[in-house]
Design an enzyme around this catalytic site. Sequence first.
Site, PDB file in Angstrom:
ATOM      1  N   CYS A   1       0.873  -1.163   0.000  1.00 56.91           N
ATOM      2  CA  CYS A   1       0.000   0.000   0.000  1.00 56.91           C
ATOM      3  C   CYS A   1       0.916   1.220   0.000  1.00 56.91           C
ATOM      4  CB  CYS A   1      -0.902  -0.022   1.222  1.00 56.91           C
ATOM      5  SG  CYS A   1      -2.439   0.865   0.976  1.00 56.91           S
TER       6      CYS A   1
ATOM      7  N   CYS B   1      -4.216  -1.116  -2.275  1.00 58.98           N
ATOM      8  CA  CYS B   1      -4.769   0.220  -2.432  1.00 58.98           C
ATOM      9  C   CYS B   1      -4.499   0.723  -3.839  1.00 58.98           C
ATOM     10  CB  CYS B   1      -4.223   1.195  -1.391  1.00 58.98           C
ATOM     11  SG  CYS B   1      -2.473   1.530  -1.471  1.00 58.98           S
TER      12      CYS B   1
ATOM     13  N   CYS C   1       6.527  -0.352  -9.154  1.00 55.07           N
ATOM     14  CA  CYS C   1       7.048  -1.130  -8.033  1.00 55.07           C
ATOM     15  C   CYS C   1       8.500  -1.506  -8.269  1.00 55.07           C
ATOM     16  CB  CYS C   1       6.242  -2.413  -7.855  1.00 55.07           C
ATOM     17  SG  CYS C   1       4.553  -2.146  -7.328  1.00 55.07           S
TER      18      CYS C   1
END
Length: 168
Positions: free
Chosen positions: A11, A92, A100
């Site tokens: 998140c 989320c 990422c």
Amino acid sequence: MTAHYNVLFLCTGNSARSILAEAILNHKAKDCDLKASFTAYSAGSHPTGAIRPQALQQLESAGISTKGLRSKSWDEFAAPDAPRMDFVFTVCDNAANEVCPFWPGQPMTAHWGIPDPAAAEGTPEEIDRAFRDAYVVLDRRIGLFLSLPLSTLQQLALQREIESIGQS
């Protein structure tokens, strides 16, 4: 020999949803008779450095240990000495849209979007309800994930299954 899987929940702030997911999975994996073992972790792209008290209260009211939980950066899990991840779930919308880090081993990924209880406004009861709702959704999705026959599913079929859990 029992297969072992590492699961990372991501998140942005790592203060509520991803923390809840980490604790729920570790609790369920410890208390269930599974054909595999699991270790859950959580992290944030921009961690707040603190866990929301309501998240801790929700876990404690469900009988889940909060010992060792802390808000941390996803950079910890991209380091060379970090545990190898088998599954990475974003919980989320902000983290789902962010770039990422690379995790060695090419873990399976899925987005399990959940409304942010930390953004809830209103009375204390309404805020508590938002945390409870997030907990219930995560608990259900993690239960479904743990029921998958991971060792017998081919990778493509498994990817489809974990993505469909996020739709439930």
